[in-house]
Scaffold this motif. Structure first.
Motif, short mmCIF file in Angstrom:
data_model
loop_
_atom_site.label_atom_id
_atom_site.label_comp_id
_atom_site.label_asym_id
_atom_site.label_seq_id
_atom_site.Cartn_x
_atom_site.Cartn_y
_atom_site.Cartn_z
N ALA A 33 0.83 -1.21 0.00
CA ALA A 33 0.00 0.00 0.00
C ALA A 33 0.86 1.26 0.00
CB ALA A 33 -0.92 0.00 1.21
N ILE A 34 1.89 1.30 0.84
CA ILE A 34 2.73 2.51 0.95
C ILE A 34 3.54 2.72 -0.32
CG2 ILE A 34 4.68 3.54 2.16
CD1 ILE A 34 3.61 2.24 4.72
N VAL A 35 4.23 1.68 -0.78
CA VAL A 35 5.05 1.81 -2.00
C VAL A 35 4.17 2.11 -3.21
CG1 VAL A 35 6.62 0.62 -3.57
CG2 VAL A 35 6.89 0.34 -1.10
N GLY A 36 3.05 1.40 -3.31
CA GLY A 36 2.14 1.64 -4.43
C GLY A 36 1.59 3.05 -4.44
N THR A 37 1.27 3.59 -3.25
CA THR A 37 0.76 4.95 -3.17
C THR A 37 1.84 5.97 -3.54
OG1 THR A 37 -0.77 4.29 -1.41
CG2 THR A 37 -0.35 6.65 -1.66
N LEU A 38 3.06 5.77 -3.07
CA LEU A 38 4.15 6.69 -3.38
C LEU A 38 4.44 6.71 -4.89
CD1 LEU A 38 6.66 6.01 -0.45
CD2 LEU A 38 5.25 8.04 -0.80
N ILE A 39 4.59 5.53 -5.49
CA ILE A 39 4.84 5.48 -6.93
C ILE A 39 3.65 6.01 -7.70
CG2 ILE A 39 5.35 3.97 -8.88
CD1 ILE A 39 6.84 2.13 -6.96
N GLY A 40 2.45 5.68 -7.23
CA GLY A 40 1.24 6.18 -7.87
C GLY A 40 1.16 7.70 -7.84
N CYS A 41 1.61 8.30 -6.72
CA CYS A 41 1.63 9.77 -6.63
C CYS A 41 2.59 10.37 -7.65
CB CYS A 41 2.01 10.20 -5.23
SG CYS A 41 0.70 9.99 -4.00
N ILE A 42 3.75 9.74 -7.81
CA ILE A 42 4.72 10.22 -8.80
C ILE A 42 4.12 10.15 -10.21
CG2 ILE A 42 6.97 9.76 -9.87
CD1 ILE A 42 7.89 8.71 -7.12
N ILE A 43 3.48 9.02 -10.52
CA ILE A 43 2.81 8.87 -11.82
C ILE A 43 1.71 9.91 -11.97
CG2 ILE A 43 1.39 7.35 -13.26
CD1 ILE A 43 2.84 4.97 -11.93
N GLY A 44 0.92 10.08 -10.93
CA GLY A 44 -0.18 11.04 -10.98
C GLY A 44 0.29 12.47 -11.17
N PHE A 45 1.36 12.84 -10.47
CA PHE A 45 1.90 14.20 -10.64
C PHE A 45 2.40 14.41 -12.07
CE2 PHE A 45 2.14 14.36 -5.96
CZ PHE A 45 1.66 15.64 -5.76
N ALA A 46 3.10 13.43 -12.61
CA ALA A 46 3.61 13.56 -13.98
C ALA A 46 2.47 13.68 -14.98
CB ALA A 46 4.49 12.35 -14.31
N VAL A 47 1.48 12.80 -14.86
CA VAL A 47 0.35 12.82 -15.79
C VAL A 47 -0.47 14.10 -15.62
CG1 VAL A 47 -1.80 11.67 -16.45
CG2 VAL A 47 0.22 10.31 -15.91
#
Length: 266
Positions: A33-47
């Motif tokens: 959950a933590i790693v997925g959320t962190l990486i997901g935030c990076i993807i979300g910010f870029a997109v």
């Protein structure tokens, strides 16, 4: 050792014999959950940043059409992953990658990958909304002093948008803690998967999943409190004094102008 007949006795029995299994499963759940959320935030910010890049008629035609194509592809990514269940995505990606592309993902890598790209799709819309919530005048001011779109996002817009979207980031983390249970369909040994094994050993489904429900609540409640505290830290103190050396800032209430009626009386 025989299973006790009373409810609380069975609870104690399960914890004594399978406590490490619950802890291991909870640890795996939190890690994903933590790693997925962190990486997901990076993807979300870029997109989100790419989606807010303005397209103007004065731009180079190649750049304009290329940007439209990239935005179109990103919109498809966001809509597909927001519009389909994570369980279906897990099955499609884990088994489909082998059938279509010959890629044999490990179960652990697949778990992190699926949660990350799913979170990234939700965060992309959150970031886009956070960026659009900032006063457009700030973007215009940044461009007026020669900042590029990327510089404007990093130095002016995103620091303000981040505070606005912090509750949604916390919400995504809590959702991911709970939704990791769907990864059991591809064999990820997280909390839900571990609980099924414990419950099936003695057919104590009510007791085992009662323990699991409490563990999930502790995890989500703790994360919620930590994130709420972080939000308050970002807000700063509730009361503060305006620090300034400009005496004009203190004129209110200090200077009394003469009343014309008083002059006439004199």
């Amino acid at each position: 050792m025989s299973l006790p007949s009373d409810f609380f006795g069975r609870i104690v029995f399960i914890l004594q014999n399978y406590g490490p299994s619950f802890l291991k499963g909870a640890g795996k759940t939190m890690a994903i959950a933590i790693v997925g959320t962190l990486i997901g935030c990076i993807i979300g910010f870029a997109v989100g940043i790419i989606q807010t890049i303005p397209v103007q008629k004065s731009d180079n035609p190649v750049k304009r059409y290329l940007l439209k194509l990239v935005k179109f592809i990103l919109n498809i990514y966001v809509e597909v992953f927001r519009g389909t269940p994570m369980m279906v995505q897990a099955m499609f990606i884990f088994y489909g990658s082998s059938v279509l592309f010959g890629i044999n993902m490990s179960i652990v890598f697949a778990a992190y990958f699926i949660v990350s790209i799913n979170t990234g799709a939700y965060m992309a819309e959150t970031v886009r909304g956070g960026i659009l919530s900032i006063d457009p005048g700030q973007t215009e001011g940044a461009k007026a002093i020669g900042m590029t779109h990327f510089q404007t996002m990093v130095n002016v817009i995103m620091p303000q948008a981040l505070r606005n979207i912090m509750p949604q980031i916390g919400n995504n983390l809590i959702i991911n803690i709970k939704d990791t249970c769907v990864l059991s369909v591809i064999g990820v040994v997280e909390l839900f998967y571990a609980t099924k094994g414990v419950a099936g050993a003695y057919y104590t489904y009510f007791e085992a999943f009662g323990i699991t429900m409490i563990i999930y609540f502790i995890l989500t409640f703790t994360c919620s409190r930590i994130l709420r505290h972080w939000e308050k830290k970002m807000d700063g103190p509730d009361s503060y004094d305006l620090a300034t050396t400009d005496t004009l800032a203190y004129t209110s209430g200090m200077v009394k102008f003469p009343d014309p009626k008083e002059k006439e009386d004199k």
